[in-house]
Design an enzyme around this catalytic site. Structure first.
Site, PDB file in Angstrom:
ATOM      1  N   LYS A   1      68.073  45.405  -6.849  1.00  0.00           N
ATOM      2  CA  LYS A   1      67.353  44.774  -6.059  1.00  0.00           C
ATOM      3  C   LYS A   1      68.232  44.231  -5.073  1.00  0.00           C
ATOM      4  O   LYS A   1      69.035  43.017  -5.219  1.00  0.00           O
ATOM      5  CB  LYS A   1      66.486  43.420  -6.506  1.00  0.00           C
ATOM      6  CG  LYS A   1      65.428  43.412  -5.795  1.00  0.00           C
ATOM      7  CD  LYS A   1      64.981  41.651  -5.368  1.00  0.00           C
ATOM      8  CE  LYS A   1      65.992  40.793  -4.943  1.00  0.00           C
ATOM      9  NZ  LYS A   1      66.117  40.888  -3.380  1.00  0.00           N
TER      10      LYS A   1
ATOM     11  N   GLU B   1      78.826  36.449  -9.252  1.00  0.00           N
ATOM     12  CA  GLU B   1      79.485  36.496  -8.718  1.00  0.00           C
ATOM     13  C   GLU B   1      79.234  35.716  -7.141  1.00  0.00           C
ATOM     14  O   GLU B   1      78.138  36.137  -6.566  1.00  0.00           O
ATOM     15  CB  GLU B   1      79.988  38.045  -7.853  1.00  0.00           C
ATOM     16  CG  GLU B   1      80.440  38.778  -9.073  1.00  0.00           C
ATOM     17  CD  GLU B   1      81.773  38.590  -9.241  1.00  0.00           C
ATOM     18  OE1 GLU B   1      82.562  37.601  -8.479  1.00  0.00           O
ATOM     19  OE2 GLU B   1      82.692  39.339 -10.385  1.00  0.00           O
TER      20      GLU B   1
ATOM     21  N   GLU C   1      80.535  25.683   1.334  1.00  0.00           N
ATOM     22  CA  GLU C   1      80.503  27.268   1.968  1.00  0.00           C
ATOM     23  C   GLU C   1      79.535  27.313   3.311  1.00  0.00           C
ATOM     24  O   GLU C   1      78.511  27.146   3.103  1.00  0.00           O
ATOM     25  CB  GLU C   1      79.993  28.268   0.830  1.00  0.00           C
ATOM     26  CG  GLU C   1      80.475  29.551   1.319  1.00  0.00           C
ATOM     27  CD  GLU C   1      79.675  30.672   0.486  1.00  0.00           C
ATOM     28  OE1 GLU C   1      78.540  30.565  -0.024  1.00  0.00           O
ATOM     29  OE2 GLU C   1      80.685  31.529   0.233  1.00  0.00           O
TER      30      GLU C   1
HETATM   31  P1  NAD Z   1      71.350  34.710  -1.862  1.00  0.00           P
HETATM   32  O1  NAD Z   1      71.617  33.670  -2.923  1.00  0.00           O
HETATM   33  O2  NAD Z   1      70.553  34.084  -0.851  1.00  0.00           O
HETATM   34  O3  NAD Z   1      70.772  35.967  -2.119  1.00  0.00           O
HETATM   35  C1  NAD Z   1      71.500  36.842  -3.133  1.00  0.00           C
HETATM   36  C2  NAD Z   1      70.268  37.924  -3.837  1.00  0.00           C
HETATM   37  O4  NAD Z   1      69.480  37.031  -4.807  1.00  0.00           O
HETATM   38  C3  NAD Z   1      69.344  38.484  -2.873  1.00  0.00           C
HETATM   39  O5  NAD Z   1      69.075  39.742  -3.166  1.00  0.00           O
HETATM   40  C4  NAD Z   1      67.986  37.436  -3.229  1.00  0.00           C
HETATM   41  O6  NAD Z   1      66.939  38.307  -2.867  1.00  0.00           O
HETATM   42  C5  NAD Z   1      68.109  37.420  -4.759  1.00  0.00           C
HETATM   43  N1  NAD Z   1      67.397  36.260  -5.053  1.00  0.00           N
HETATM   44  C6  NAD Z   1      67.166  35.067  -4.303  1.00  0.00           C
HETATM   45  N2  NAD Z   1      66.434  34.172  -4.996  1.00  0.00           N
HETATM   46  C7  NAD Z   1      66.335  34.973  -6.504  1.00  0.00           C
HETATM   47  C8  NAD Z   1      65.675  34.454  -7.609  1.00  0.00           C
HETATM   48  N3  NAD Z   1      65.013  33.460  -7.699  1.00  0.00           N
HETATM   49  N4  NAD Z   1      65.847  35.403  -8.508  1.00  0.00           N
HETATM   50  C9  NAD Z   1      66.215  36.606  -8.417  1.00  0.00           C
HETATM   51  N5  NAD Z   1      66.865  37.019  -7.250  1.00  0.00           N
HETATM   52  C10 NAD Z   1      66.822  36.183  -6.293  1.00  0.00           C
HETATM   53  O7  NAD Z   1      72.873  35.079  -1.033  1.00  0.00           O
HETATM   54  P2  NAD Z   1      72.892  35.876   0.296  1.00  0.00           P
HETATM   55  O8  NAD Z   1      72.669  34.852   1.347  1.00  0.00           O
HETATM   56  O9  NAD Z   1      72.410  37.305   0.090  1.00  0.00           O
HETATM   57  O10 NAD Z   1      74.664  36.335   0.214  1.00  0.00           O
HETATM   58  C11 NAD Z   1      75.258  35.286   0.593  1.00  0.00           C
HETATM   59  C12 NAD Z   1      75.890  34.558  -0.975  1.00  0.00           C
HETATM   60  O11 NAD Z   1      76.531  35.489  -1.456  1.00  0.00           O
HETATM   61  C13 NAD Z   1      77.234  33.544  -0.367  1.00  0.00           C
HETATM   62  O12 NAD Z   1      77.214  32.683  -0.963  1.00  0.00           O
HETATM   63  C14 NAD Z   1      78.501  34.672  -0.817  1.00  0.00           C
HETATM   64  O13 NAD Z   1      79.577  33.818  -0.792  1.00  0.00           O
HETATM   65  C15 NAD Z   1      77.907  35.163  -1.976  1.00  0.00           C
HETATM   66  N6  NAD Z   1      78.797  36.515  -2.254  1.00  0.00           N
HETATM   67  C16 NAD Z   1      79.519  36.443  -3.279  1.00  0.00           C
HETATM   68  C17 NAD Z   1      80.190  37.698  -3.461  1.00  0.00           C
HETATM   69  C18 NAD Z   1      81.309  37.740  -4.728  1.00  0.00           C
HETATM   70  O14 NAD Z   1      81.513  38.680  -5.000  1.00  0.00           O
HETATM   71  N7  NAD Z   1      81.690  36.641  -5.287  1.00  0.00           N
HETATM   72  C19 NAD Z   1      80.176  38.533  -2.567  1.00  0.00           C
HETATM   73  C20 NAD Z   1      79.334  38.699  -1.539  1.00  0.00           C
HETATM   74  C21 NAD Z   1      78.562  37.556  -1.336  1.00  0.00           C
END
Ligand code: NAD
Length: 493
Positions: A174, A249, A385
């Site tokens: 997803k 992650e 962040e």
């Molecule tokens: P986000 O947490 O908003 O979304 C991440 C994913 O989770 C999306 O696909 C979203 O639809 C899904 N999601 C959201 N709520 C959910 C739920 N209740 N149940 C299941 N899935 C759900 O993050 P984002 O804005 O897409 O990405 C930015 C964040 O990701 C930043 O904090 C960044 O640091 C982190 N990130 C971490 C890494 C790593 O490898 N550590 C790499 C890239 C990004």
């Protein structure tokens, strides 16, 4: 006519159950350029059902046969690399130059785990029980759910599903609702490669719509999520209710520590690329520069000089350094943090506002690369962040203070050290609470090296040999080879 994608379930393209689609906007042109399906619970059920049915056959293949499929998929990814890179740029506005490099690397990830698939072996353990044969073995978990973020969708997906598939699991992916198109273009490669139906399924939709269906689904054995800390904590606690395996992650607030003995030219270039690449929208962004007090003035001047050279513009253009921010929400969040930093008393050396002008095209989502000085580690700009092109410069007096400031954060994804002192280079990494420590380099990753976070930056590791074991469970087999008379059955041996 904009492309309208469909869900990829059981090797077939399917309309979402509720018949609804979401619009994807190109962050640079500010135009809707495609529609992605808005999956809901019945779609999750269908995808997981397909993956569950396929699991028996996929796990039953010899590991070397699974490897062959991964190589075939890698072949197709090579052929379509350029197209995949362009799709990601349209979706998330990151530089074509960067996405092209990522797409060139993608097949290597699948080939790396294809190579490992048949190297996972159990053991014969010579245990302390006479006439017993003890063996261990590794088995896949079942259906793995990969949830990805918008900043590097296919790279993040590969880190999860390449080892999962090699280990014998089937997967449902997803991607983020802000950048799903490349995952469907990837599905076309899966189809072209002829990967057996149901082994790889792709859903798109809102986390809020499908989150519960995922975290509570009895047939999902593991969730591997890349995303923000709040999402991670929520998914972790919900998944715990049905005792799912979880890899997380998450975000970071990584320090880049510049010692007085550093090669300042290299260090400044490293600090700048650590925070301004991808408009700061990377989990490993070096958002805190910790600079030795003795060189702070000179070093800040260098940073400002390089920062001023940044060319904002069309991410498809090879001469562009910084593209737009991906989403309106992210753009607003960055501007809010700029205001917070100013209100907290940080001194703005560069940028500090939204960017406008011809170079921004139709995009209202550009932010000037921004450098704050006079930041203390107690300020919100140093603790939270931002996920944007905002650098906070802090100063330190000695090694102990540098390490103390670096570690004084809830995060622990990465850290950088810039020094020409061999002792510092060798001794300080072990004192930093971070999953990756770079010395005289930054933001350099390899599929061969483990990647993941300490503290609130995550749980588990991706990449490297051991990532295979994140998708395997160990089995013990103990064979009693005794043939003598049965002894007391009421005493456990
Ligand atoms: P986000 O947490 O908003 O979304 C991440 C994913 O989770 C999306 O696909 C979203 O639809 C899904 N999601 C959201 N709520 C959910 C739920 N209740 N149940 C299941 N899935 C759900 O993050 P984002 O804005 O897409 O990405 C930015 C964040 O990701 C930043 O904090 C960044 O640091 C982190 N990130 C971490 C890494 C790593 O490898 N550590 C790499 C890239 C990004």
């Amino acid at each position: 006519m904009n492309e309208q994608y469909r869900l990829f379930i059981d090797g077939k393209w399917q309309a979402p159950h509720d018949g609804q689609w979401l619009e994807s906007t190109n962050p640079y042109t500010n135009e809707v350029w495609c529609q992605i399906p808005k999956a809901t619970t019945p779609d999750v059920d269908a995808a997981v059902g397909a993956a569950k049915a396929a699991f028996v056959r996929w796990a039953g293949l010899h590991a070397s046969e699974r490897a062959t499929w991964l190589h075939r998929l890698a072949d197709k990814l090579e052929v379509h690399a350029e197209h995949l890179a362009k799709t990601e740029v349209k979706d998330n506005g990151k530089l074509f130059a960067e996405m092209r490099m990522q797409m060139a690397y993608l097949p290597k990830i699948y080939r790396y785990y294809a190579g490992l698939a048949d190297k996972v072996v159990g053991q014969h353990v010579p245990i302390d029980k006479p006439n017993h044969l003890a063996l261990t073995n590794y088995e896949p978990l079942g259906v793995v759910m990969a949830i990805t973020a918008w900043n590097s969708p296919l790279l993040i997906m590969a880190w999860k599903i390449a080892p999962a598939l090699a280990a014998g699991n089937t997967v449902v992916v997803k991607p983020s609702e802000f950048a799903s198109a490349s995952s469907f273009e990837f599905a076309k490669c899966v189809e072209e490669a002829g990967v057996p139906d149901g082994v790889i399924n792709i859903l798109s939709g809102l986390g809020a719509d499908v989150g519960e269906a995922i975290t509570s689904h009895p047939d999902i054995a593991k969730i591997s999520l890349t995303g923000g800390g709040q999402t991670g904590a929520h998914v972790y606690s919900e998944a715990a209710k049905s005792l799912k395996h979880v890899t997380l992650e998450l975000g970071g607030k990584s320090p880049n520590i510049v010692f007085a003995d550093a090669d300042q030219e290299r260090a400044a270039a490293g600090v700048i690329s650590g925070i301004f690449a991808a408009s700061g929208q990377t989990c490993i962004a070096g958002s805190r520069a910790l600079v030795h007090r003795k060189i702070a003035d000179e070093f800040c001047e260098r940073l400002v000089t390089i920062g001023k050279e940044a060319r904002l513009g069309d991410p498809m253009n090879a001469s562009t350094h910084i593209g737009p921010v991906t989403t309106p929400g992210q753009y607003q969040k960055i501007l809010d943090y700029i205001s917070i930093a100013k209100a907290e008393g940080a001194q703005c050396l560069l940028g500090g506002q939204a960017a406008t002008g011809e170079q921004c095209g139709n995009s209202p989502w550009f932010v000037e690369p921004t450098i704050f000085r006079g930041v203390t580690n107690q300020m919100r700009i140093a603790r939270e962040e931002v996920f944007g092109p905002i650098l906070s410069v802090l100063t330190f007096e000695d090694d102990d203070e540098a390490i103390a400031i670096a570690n004084d954060t809830e995060f622990g994804l990465a850290a950088g050290i810039w020094t020409t002192d061999m002792n510092r280079a060798l001794m300080l990494p072990s004192r930093l609470q971070a999953g990756t420590v770079w010395v005289n380099t930054y933001r350099s990753l390899s599929v061969m090296l483990p990647f993941g976070g300490y503290k609130h930056s995550g749980i588990g590791r991706e990449n490297g040999l051991n990532a295979m074991y994140e998708y395997l469970q160990e089995k013990t087999i103990l064979v009693n080879c005794e043939t003598g008379p049965v002894t007391n059955p009421f005493v456990m041996k």
